[in-house]
Design a protein around this motif. Structure first.
Motif, PDB file in Angstrom:
ATOM      1  N   PHE A   7       0.829  -1.210   0.000  1.00 25.55           N
ATOM      2  CA  PHE A   7       0.000   0.000   0.000  1.00 25.55           C
ATOM      3  C   PHE A   7       0.863   1.260   0.000  1.00 25.55           C
ATOM      4  N   ARG A  46       0.721   4.115  -2.736  1.00 29.05           N
ATOM      5  CA  ARG A  46       0.606   5.511  -2.310  1.00 29.05           C
ATOM      6  C   ARG A  46       1.620   6.396  -3.030  1.00 29.05           C
ATOM      7  N   LEU A 104      -5.334   2.335   1.840  1.00 28.69           N
ATOM      8  CA  LEU A 104      -4.635   3.450   1.206  1.00 28.69           C
ATOM      9  C   LEU A 104      -4.843   4.729   2.015  1.00 28.69           C
TER      10      LEU A 104
END
Length: 293
Positions: A100, A104, A139
């Motif tokens: 994640f 990002r 996220l």
């Protein structure tokens, strides 16, 4: 016991050491601290590792102390346990959380282009069960861990889940987005997530009978514009394309979208149809992410 000092004789207080944080968390006695320090010196270990070896602390205690020292949000030890799907919060040093963080980084590079006005990010997918809510929630946690004020909007007015993942009480999280768009919202619609000071959630609230009409109203675009001025990151969970065109409408209001597909589950034809629906949309597709969860 100098290893545990948190003040300097020549200046202001320093950040608490890992040893001090673990001692406070586990309420270690002076004798136990001395035992840990002796074991630490004898074996060349860090204080936390020595405390774990002696059974005075757990690995989770060490991770919690590290999170405090580096101001990195971690699932709180008190209160209700976070949903096991919130891996970025409950397992922040695991493989999934790292994935994640990688997503990002890639998405922020595409969102924060010089000369472009600020945009929200809608997460869209072709089918129910592709994992949008799981992806959005994690996220959002990863974005908040950067320190910027992050808002997660649950705009899946057909099958909301964010209120469940973040333990927001009541069906749909009491009042929320649907109530705002229908002119029935009161105070306290946006909730701060416990244990993550920079993360806020706007749940669906009362599930409406006319979800598409609500997000097509000018009020939704005006709301997003206002929220973009109040938060550093705005992320939007949407319904699956198989349920209607809500997702593409929401993405158009947001300005940017990422497409989520599920490995061994999403059908290529459905995915192609979803991407094709953006041909004349003002929303920019920033990429396609394959969910293996």
């Amino acid at each position: 016991m100098s290893d545990l000092n948190i003040t300097s004789p020549d200046g202001p207080a320093r950040e608490p050491s890992i040893g001090a944080l673990i001692s406070q968390t586990r309420n270690l006695s002076a004798e136990q601290v001395e035992q840990v320090l002796a074991y630490q010196r004898a074996h060349g270990l860090r204080f936390g590792d020595a405390a774990v070896k002696l059974g005075f602390a757990s690995t989770d205690d060490v991770l919690f102390a590290l999170a405090q020292q580096f101001q990195y949000p971690l699932a709180p030890s008190a209160g209700p346990a976070p949903s096991p799907e919130l891996v970025s919060l409950s397992q922040p040093f695991g493989v999934q959380a790292e994935a994640f963080r990688a997503a990002r980084s890639q998405l922020l590079m595409r969102l924060q282009q010089e000369g472009r006005e600020r945009r929200a990010l809608a997460v869209v997918s072709p089918e129910v069960g592709d994992g949008k809510s799981f992806f959005c929630a994690n996220l959002a946690v990863a974005l908040a861990q950067l320190g910027g004020r992050t808002l997660l909007i649950d705009a899946d007015l057909r099958g909301p889940r964010q209120h469940e993942l973040f333990h927001l009480e009541g069906e749909g999280g009491r009042t929320g987005l649907a109530d705002i768009l229908s002119g029935r919202a009161g105070q306290g619609v946006i909730r701060q997530v416990t244990g993550v000071p920079s993360l806020f959630v706007l749940p669906v609230g009362t599930p409406p009978p006319n979800p598409l009409e609500l997000v097509e109203r000018p009020a939704f675009g005006l709301l997003l514009r206002d929220l973009l001025g109040r938060f550093d990151h705005v992320l939007i969970d949407t319904p699956a394309a198989a349920l209607g065109s809500d997702g593409t409408v929401i993405a158009a209001r947001a300005g940017a979208a990422v497409v989520l597909a599920r490995r061994h589950a999403s059908r290529l034809a459905s995915l192609q149809a979803l991407v094709g629906s953006f041909d004349h949309s003002p929303a920019e597709i920033l990429g396609v992410i394959l969910n293996e969860h």
